[in-house]
Motif scaffolding. Sequence first.
Motif, mmCIF file in Angstrom:
data_model
loop_
_atom_site.group_PDB
_atom_site.id
_atom_site.type_symbol
_atom_site.label_atom_id
_atom_site.label_comp_id
_atom_site.label_asym_id
_atom_site.label_seq_id
_atom_site.Cartn_x
_atom_site.Cartn_y
_atom_site.Cartn_z
ATOM 1 N N ASN A 67 0.808 -0.993 -0.284
ATOM 2 C CA ASN A 67 -0.179 0.153 0.036
ATOM 3 C C ASN A 67 0.737 1.893 -0.169
ATOM 4 O OD1 ASN A 67 -2.141 2.522 0.753
ATOM 5 N ND2 ASN A 67 -1.387 1.906 2.858
ATOM 6 N N SER A 102 -0.731 4.682 -0.643
ATOM 7 C CA SER A 102 -2.024 5.762 -0.448
ATOM 8 C C SER A 102 -2.087 5.551 0.336
ATOM 9 C CB SER A 102 -3.301 4.829 -1.706
ATOM 10 O OG SER A 102 -3.822 5.914 -1.203
ATOM 11 N N LEU A 153 -2.156 1.477 -5.080
ATOM 12 C CA LEU A 153 -3.025 3.295 -4.395
ATOM 13 C C LEU A 153 -4.549 2.815 -3.526
ATOM 14 C CD1 LEU A 153 -1.356 5.733 -4.598
ATOM 15 C CD2 LEU A 153 -0.529 4.550 -6.237
ATOM 16 N N PHE A 204 -6.002 10.544 -5.461
ATOM 17 C CA PHE A 204 -5.356 9.213 -4.797
ATOM 18 C C PHE A 204 -4.079 10.598 -4.923
ATOM 19 C CE2 PHE A 204 -3.544 9.207 -9.210
ATOM 20 C CZ PHE A 204 -2.310 9.213 -9.081
ATOM 21 N N ALA A 263 -0.518 9.708 -3.165
ATOM 22 C CA ALA A 263 0.992 8.348 -3.055
ATOM 23 C C ALA A 263 1.299 8.509 -2.016
ATOM 24 C CB ALA A 263 1.456 8.270 -4.530
#
Length: 233
Positions: A8, A10, A157, A173, A175
Amino acid sequence: MLRWLPENVSTYGEKIDGIFYLIYYITGATFVLVTALLVAFLVLYRHRPGRKAVYTHGNTALEITWTIVPAVIMVVLGLVSKARWDEVKVDIPRGDIQVRVTGKQFNWEILYPGPDGKFDTEDDLQIDNDLHVPVGKVVRVALRSKDVIHSFFLPHLRLKQDTVPGREILTWFEATKPGTYEIPCAELCGFGHSGMKGTLYVHTPEDYARWVAEKWPAQQARLGTKSEAEARG
Protein backbone atom coordinates in the motif's frame (compact mmCIF):
# COMPACT_ATOMS: atom_id res chain seq x y z
CA MET A 1 -1.54 -14.49 5.74
CA LEU A 2 -2.32 -11.46 3.55
CA ARG A 3 1.12 -10.82 2.11
CA TRP A 4 -0.24 -11.46 -1.39
CA LEU A 5 -1.78 -7.98 -1.31
CA PRO A 6 0.36 -5.42 -3.14
CA GLU A 7 2.19 -2.91 -1.00
CA ASN A 8 0.00 0.00 0.00
CA VAL A 9 1.38 3.40 -1.03
CA SER A 10 -1.83 5.43 -0.70
CA THR A 11 -2.97 7.77 2.07
CA TYR A 12 -6.35 6.02 2.31
CA GLY A 13 -5.15 2.51 1.45
CA GLU A 14 -4.66 1.39 5.05
CA LYS A 15 -8.29 2.21 5.88
CA ILE A 16 -9.52 0.24 2.85
CA ASP A 17 -7.27 -2.68 3.79
CA GLY A 18 -8.78 -2.61 7.28
CA ILE A 19 -12.27 -3.16 5.84
CA PHE A 20 -10.91 -5.86 3.56
CA TYR A 21 -9.30 -7.66 6.52
CA LEU A 22 -12.57 -7.43 8.49
CA ILE A 23 -14.59 -9.00 5.67
CA TYR A 24 -11.85 -11.55 5.05
CA TYR A 25 -11.81 -12.78 8.65
CA ILE A 26 -15.63 -12.83 8.95
CA THR A 27 -16.00 -14.93 5.79
CA GLY A 28 -13.04 -17.11 6.78
CA ALA A 29 -14.51 -17.84 10.21
CA THR A 30 -17.90 -18.56 8.62
CA PHE A 31 -16.32 -20.98 6.16
CA VAL A 32 -14.51 -22.86 8.94
CA LEU A 33 -17.66 -23.02 11.10
CA VAL A 34 -19.90 -24.28 8.29
CA THR A 35 -17.32 -26.84 7.16
CA ALA A 36 -16.83 -28.12 10.73
CA LEU A 37 -20.60 -28.46 11.23
CA LEU A 38 -20.95 -30.25 7.90
CA VAL A 39 -18.28 -32.79 8.83
CA ALA A 40 -19.74 -33.22 12.36
CA PHE A 41 -23.22 -33.87 11.00
CA LEU A 42 -21.88 -36.38 8.49
CA VAL A 43 -20.31 -38.34 11.34
CA LEU A 44 -23.10 -37.96 13.91
CA TYR A 45 -25.97 -38.76 11.56
CA ARG A 46 -24.35 -41.38 9.36
CA HIS A 47 -26.25 -44.57 8.59
CA ARG A 48 -26.41 -46.99 11.46
CA PRO A 49 -28.20 -50.37 11.47
CA GLY A 50 -31.60 -50.17 13.15
CA ARG A 51 -31.82 -46.39 13.31
CA LYS A 52 -34.62 -44.75 11.34
CA ALA A 53 -34.52 -41.32 9.78
CA VAL A 54 -36.43 -38.52 11.54
CA TYR A 55 -38.14 -35.92 9.40
CA THR A 56 -38.36 -32.29 10.54
CA HIS A 57 -40.13 -29.23 9.17
CA GLY A 58 -37.54 -26.78 10.43
CA ASN A 59 -36.59 -24.83 13.52
CA THR A 60 -38.02 -21.33 13.80
CA ALA A 61 -35.42 -20.11 16.31
CA LEU A 62 -32.50 -21.26 14.16
CA GLU A 63 -34.00 -19.78 11.00
CA ILE A 64 -34.50 -16.41 12.68
CA THR A 65 -30.93 -16.55 14.02
CA TRP A 66 -29.21 -17.29 10.71
CA THR A 67 -31.30 -14.60 9.05
CA ILE A 68 -30.70 -11.85 11.61
CA VAL A 69 -26.98 -12.46 12.18
CA PRO A 70 -25.94 -12.00 8.49
CA ALA A 71 -28.28 -9.02 8.23
CA VAL A 72 -26.63 -7.34 11.24
CA ILE A 73 -23.17 -8.07 9.83
CA MET A 74 -24.15 -6.54 6.48
CA VAL A 75 -25.52 -3.40 8.15
CA VAL A 76 -22.34 -3.00 10.25
CA LEU A 77 -20.11 -3.46 7.19
CA GLY A 78 -22.19 -0.92 5.29
CA LEU A 79 -21.87 1.66 8.07
CA VAL A 80 -18.13 1.05 8.40
CA SER A 81 -17.63 1.30 4.63
CA LYS A 82 -19.63 4.49 4.11
CA ALA A 83 -16.96 6.80 5.51
CA ARG A 84 -14.31 5.24 3.26
CA TRP A 85 -16.63 5.43 0.24
CA ASP A 86 -17.33 9.11 0.87
CA GLU A 87 -13.61 9.82 1.32
CA VAL A 88 -12.60 8.21 -1.97
CA LYS A 89 -15.67 8.59 -4.19
CA VAL A 90 -17.66 11.58 -2.94
CA ASP A 91 -15.50 14.18 -1.18
CA ILE A 92 -13.03 14.74 -4.01
CA PRO A 93 -10.32 17.25 -2.93
CA ARG A 94 -9.28 20.06 -5.27
CA GLY A 95 -5.91 18.43 -5.95
CA ASP A 96 -2.36 19.72 -6.42
CA ILE A 97 -2.10 17.98 -9.78
CA GLN A 98 -4.89 17.82 -12.37
CA VAL A 99 -4.92 15.11 -14.99
CA ARG A 100 -7.43 13.59 -17.37
CA VAL A 101 -7.16 9.86 -18.12
CA THR A 102 -9.07 8.54 -21.12
CA GLY A 103 -9.38 4.83 -21.75
CA LYS A 104 -9.59 3.52 -25.28
CA GLN A 105 -8.95 0.18 -26.94
CA PHE A 106 -6.22 -0.50 -25.84
CA ASN A 107 -4.26 2.17 -23.99
CA TRP A 108 -4.58 5.07 -21.57
CA GLU A 109 -4.37 8.65 -22.80
CA ILE A 110 -2.88 10.83 -20.06
CA LEU A 111 -3.65 14.53 -20.51
CA TYR A 112 -2.20 17.32 -18.37
CA PRO A 113 -3.63 20.85 -18.60
CA GLY A 114 -1.08 23.43 -19.68
CA PRO A 115 0.01 26.61 -17.89
CA ASP A 116 -3.54 27.99 -18.22
CA GLY A 117 -4.77 25.16 -15.99
CA LYS A 118 -7.51 24.24 -18.48
CA PHE A 119 -8.00 21.10 -20.53
CA ASP A 120 -8.48 21.08 -24.30
CA THR A 121 -6.27 24.07 -25.00
CA GLU A 122 -3.11 24.32 -27.09
CA ASP A 123 -0.69 24.08 -24.17
CA ASP A 124 -1.95 20.67 -22.95
CA LEU A 125 0.50 17.80 -22.68
CA GLN A 126 -0.66 14.31 -23.71
CA ILE A 127 1.24 11.10 -23.03
CA ASP A 128 0.15 7.54 -23.73
CA ASN A 129 0.14 5.09 -20.81
CA ASP A 130 2.67 6.88 -18.56
CA LEU A 131 1.35 8.90 -15.62
CA HIS A 132 3.92 11.00 -13.76
CA VAL A 133 3.07 12.53 -10.36
CA PRO A 134 5.01 13.84 -7.36
CA VAL A 135 4.93 12.00 -4.05
CA GLY A 136 2.86 13.50 -1.25
CA LYS A 137 0.60 15.54 -3.53
CA VAL A 138 -3.11 15.07 -4.16
CA VAL A 139 -3.73 14.02 -7.76
CA ARG A 140 -7.22 14.76 -9.04
CA VAL A 141 -8.12 12.47 -11.94
CA ALA A 142 -10.93 12.99 -14.47
CA LEU A 143 -11.74 9.65 -16.07
CA ARG A 144 -13.27 9.23 -19.51
CA SER A 145 -13.67 6.54 -22.15
CA LYS A 146 -13.63 6.83 -25.94
CA ASP A 147 -15.26 3.53 -26.78
CA VAL A 148 -16.26 0.88 -24.23
CA ILE A 149 -16.19 0.50 -20.45
CA HIS A 150 -12.66 0.30 -19.06
CA SER A 151 -11.51 0.26 -15.44
CA PHE A 152 -8.69 2.48 -14.19
CA PHE A 153 -6.91 0.33 -11.60
CA LEU A 154 -4.05 1.32 -9.30
CA PRO A 155 -3.58 -1.76 -7.08
CA HIS A 156 -0.85 -0.18 -4.95
CA LEU A 157 -2.99 2.93 -4.43
CA ARG A 158 -6.12 0.88 -3.64
CA LEU A 159 -8.00 2.78 -6.35
CA LYS A 160 -10.26 1.22 -8.96
CA GLN A 161 -12.82 3.15 -10.97
CA ASP A 162 -14.64 2.31 -14.19
CA THR A 163 -14.51 4.70 -17.13
CA VAL A 164 -17.81 4.96 -18.96
CA PRO A 165 -18.41 6.35 -22.48
CA GLY A 166 -20.23 9.69 -22.37
CA ARG A 167 -19.38 10.38 -18.74
CA GLU A 168 -16.56 12.09 -16.86
CA ILE A 169 -15.92 10.55 -13.44
CA LEU A 170 -13.72 12.27 -10.87
CA THR A 171 -11.48 10.43 -8.47
CA TRP A 172 -8.21 11.09 -6.65
CA PHE A 173 -5.21 9.61 -4.91
CA GLU A 174 -2.12 10.68 -2.99
CA ALA A 175 0.95 8.47 -3.23
CA THR A 176 3.13 8.13 -0.15
CA LYS A 177 6.17 6.43 -1.64
CA PRO A 178 8.19 7.10 -4.82
CA GLY A 179 8.32 4.20 -7.23
CA THR A 180 6.90 2.63 -10.37
CA TYR A 181 3.47 1.02 -10.27
CA GLU A 182 1.28 -0.59 -12.91
CA ILE A 183 -2.04 0.75 -14.24
CA PRO A 184 -3.89 -2.23 -15.73
CA CYS A 185 -7.39 -2.10 -17.17
CA ALA A 186 -9.54 -4.15 -14.79
CA GLU A 187 -12.53 -4.48 -17.12
CA LEU A 188 -12.60 -6.95 -20.00
CA CYS A 189 -12.72 -4.40 -22.83
CA GLY A 190 -11.97 -6.37 -25.98
CA PHE A 191 -9.52 -8.62 -27.75
CA GLY A 192 -6.45 -6.59 -26.70
CA HIS A 193 -7.53 -6.13 -23.08
CA SER A 194 -4.60 -8.09 -21.63
CA GLY A 195 -2.14 -5.65 -23.22
CA MET A 196 -3.84 -2.52 -21.91
CA LYS A 197 -1.47 -1.50 -19.17
CA GLY A 198 0.06 1.81 -18.22
CA THR A 199 2.64 2.84 -15.66
CA LEU A 200 2.40 5.23 -12.74
CA TYR A 201 5.67 6.98 -11.93
CA VAL A 202 5.70 8.53 -8.46
CA HIS A 203 8.63 10.94 -8.27
CA THR A 204 10.32 12.78 -5.48
CA PRO A 205 9.70 16.55 -5.75
CA GLU A 206 13.17 17.02 -7.28
CA ASP A 207 12.72 14.25 -9.84
CA TYR A 208 9.24 15.48 -10.74
CA ALA A 209 10.57 19.00 -11.33
CA ARG A 210 13.30 17.48 -13.52
CA TRP A 211 10.72 15.50 -15.52
CA VAL A 212 8.61 18.63 -16.00
CA ALA A 213 11.67 20.55 -17.20
CA GLU A 214 12.59 17.84 -19.70
CA LYS A 215 9.15 16.94 -21.06
CA TRP A 216 7.10 20.01 -20.50
CA PRO A 217 8.94 23.31 -21.09
CA ALA A 218 5.76 25.39 -21.05
CA GLN A 219 4.78 24.09 -17.61
CA GLN A 220 8.31 24.60 -16.32
CA ALA A 221 8.16 28.24 -17.46
CA ARG A 222 4.91 28.70 -15.55
CA LEU A 223 6.35 27.14 -12.41
CA GLY A 224 9.41 29.34 -12.72
CA THR A 225 7.25 32.43 -13.08
CA LYS A 226 5.17 31.36 -10.09
CA SER A 227 8.27 30.80 -7.95
CA GLU A 228 9.63 34.21 -8.88
CA ALA A 229 6.31 35.83 -8.01
CA GLU A 230 6.25 34.05 -4.64
CA ALA A 231 9.84 35.13 -3.97
CA ARG A 232 8.92 38.75 -4.65
CA GLY A 233 6.00 38.33 -2.26
